[in-house]
Scaffold this motif. Sequence first.
Motif, PDB file in Angstrom:
ATOM      1  N   SER A   1      -8.313   0.330   1.841  1.00  0.00           N
ATOM      2  CA  SER A   1      -7.797  -0.872   0.921  1.00  0.00           C
ATOM      3  C   SER A   1      -7.151  -2.230   1.980  1.00  0.00           C
ATOM      4  O   SER A   1      -7.535  -3.500   1.351  1.00  0.00           O
TER       5      SER A   1
ATOM      6  N   PRO B   1      -9.175   0.024  -4.109  1.00  0.00           N
ATOM      7  CA  PRO B   1     -10.188   1.173  -4.050  1.00  0.00           C
ATOM      8  C   PRO B   1     -11.069   2.243  -4.041  1.00  0.00           C
ATOM      9  O   PRO B   1     -12.079   2.240  -4.257  1.00  0.00           O
TER      10      PRO B   1
ATOM     11  N   PRO C   1      -5.966   9.355  -7.801  1.00  0.00           N
ATOM     12  CA  PRO C   1      -4.775   9.140  -7.169  1.00  0.00           C
ATOM     13  C   PRO C   1      -3.877  10.342  -8.383  1.00  0.00           C
ATOM     14  O   PRO C   1      -3.685  11.401  -7.036  1.00  0.00           O
TER      15      PRO C   1
ATOM     16  N   GLU D   1      -6.611   4.074   0.179  1.00  0.00           N
ATOM     17  CA  GLU D   1      -6.066   3.011  -0.637  1.00  0.00           C
ATOM     18  C   GLU D   1      -5.624   2.410   1.470  1.00  0.00           C
ATOM     19  O   GLU D   1      -5.324   1.085   1.304  1.00  0.00           O
TER      20      GLU D   1
ATOM     21  N   TYR E   1     -11.794   7.075  -7.588  1.00  0.00           N
ATOM     22  CA  TYR E   1     -10.620   6.797  -6.978  1.00  0.00           C
ATOM     23  C   TYR E   1      -9.519   7.198  -8.140  1.00  0.00           C
ATOM     24  O   TYR E   1      -9.317   6.826  -8.931  1.00  0.00           O
TER      25      TYR E   1
ATOM     26  N   ALA F   1       0.990  -1.250   0.077  1.00  0.00           N
ATOM     27  CA  ALA F   1       0.260  -0.123  -0.132  1.00  0.00           C
ATOM     28  C   ALA F   1       1.042   1.066  -0.408  1.00  0.00           C
ATOM     29  O   ALA F   1       1.553   1.100   0.139  1.00  0.00           O
ATOM     30  N   ARG F   2       0.497   2.136  -1.009  1.00  0.00           N
ATOM     31  CA  ARG F   2       1.159   3.484  -0.796  1.00  0.00           C
ATOM     32  C   ARG F   2       0.483   4.650   0.377  1.00  0.00           C
ATOM     33  O   ARG F   2      -0.461   5.133   0.115  1.00  0.00           O
TER      34      ARG F   2
ATOM     35  N   ALA G   1      -7.819   9.690  -2.486  1.00  0.00           N
ATOM     36  CA  ALA G   1      -7.098   7.861  -3.128  1.00  0.00           C
ATOM     37  C   ALA G   1      -6.768   8.175  -1.402  1.00  0.00           C
ATOM     38  O   ALA G   1      -6.532   6.726  -1.983  1.00  0.00           O
ATOM     39  N   ASN G   2      -5.517   8.349  -1.081  1.00  0.00           N
ATOM     40  CA  ASN G   2      -4.902   8.064   0.385  1.00  0.00           C
ATOM     41  C   ASN G   2      -5.239   7.977   1.302  1.00  0.00           C
ATOM     42  O   ASN G   2      -5.349   6.220   1.576  1.00  0.00           O
TER      43      ASN G   2
END
Length: 324
Positions: free
Chosen positions: A246, A253, A232, A243, A230, A181-182, A239-240
Motif C-alpha cells: 500500500s 491495504p 492486522p 501495508e 486485511y 506506514a507501519r 497485514a504487514n
Amino acid sequence: MTRLSAITPSGHAHLGNHLGAIRRWANQGRPGDLYFVSDLHAMTVSYNPARLRVLSRELLAVLVAAGIEPDQVFVQSDLVRELGALSWILECACSYGEAARMTQFKQKSGTGEPVGTVRLGLLTYPVLMAADILLQGAAEVPVGDDQSQHVELARTLARRFNQTYGEVFTVPTAVMPPTAARVRDLVDPSRKMSKSTQDSVGVVFILDTADLIHRKIKRAVTDSVERMEYRPTEQPGLANLLEILSACTDVAPADLATQYPTYGALKSATAEAVVEELRPIREGAQSLLADPAELDRIRKAGAHRATERGAHRLSSALRLAGVA
C-alpha cells in the motif's frame, strides 16, 4: 521556520526508515528544513568505530539520493566542537533528576546490566539532543512518542537559559509527523523493522539488491489461514505485506487484499513494488559512495553551513554564561 529531523546510523537504513521518514522528508520538506545523521547518538551503547564511520557515510548518501537537497543535510559529528561546548552549557542548566527520568534512559539502563556498566552518555544524550536542536535554532522537531520527552527537555533548558542569562534560544515545539506506514519485521511481524536487529533476514535494507529483496519477501511469515483479508490483529504477517505494498502503490491495504488470489502472488507483487520504490535511491547512493570526493564535498559543505547557522547562538550563549 526551521524544522529539524535526524536519523541515527545504528545500522543500515531499511525500508521502514524510507517509508516512515526519509521519503516524507524528500517529498514534503520545506526550504529551511534540516536533516542530519546523528552519529554521536549511536555512541551511547557499545559500538564499532570503523562501522560507525561507514554507516554514517552510507546514510548521508542515502539521504541525498532520496531527493533531500544537499544544502539541507549534515553529519552531527562534524559539529562536535560546537555541540560539545553547548552541551556542557546546557548540562550545567539541567538537573540530574530531569535527565534520569527520561523514559528511554530508564528502559535501556534497566536491561539487567550492572549499573556501573551503563554509559554516562545514555544519561546525558537528551542534553546533546537539546544542543542539536537549539544550536540550529529549530522551531519544530517532528518526533514520535518515544522522543517527545527529549524535546520537552530541550524546551525546558531553552526557557531556563533565556530567563536566567538572556534571550538566545528559540524554544522548540515537538510536532507529530503524518502517520506513516507501519513496517514490521518480515520474520517477526510483532516487532518493527529495525536497523539494529541481530537477524537481518526479516529486514529489507535500502541498499539490498533486487534479488535479495525478492528472497526476503518471499520468505516473509504469513499464516496458515489462507484468507486474503486485511486483518492486522488476526493476520499480522499478511497485514504487514499489504501495508508495505500500500505504501508503495497508494492503494488501500483492504483494496489490495481483493486483488491477489494467493499469498504467493501478493509476495511477488510486494517484492516488485519494493524493488522499484528503492531502485533510484539504491542506485543514487551507490553512485555517491563510489565517488568519495563528491560525497566529501557534500559533507564538508553541509558542516560549514550548519556551523555558520549556529555560530551566533553559540557565541552568545558562551558570552552570557560567562565563559567567553
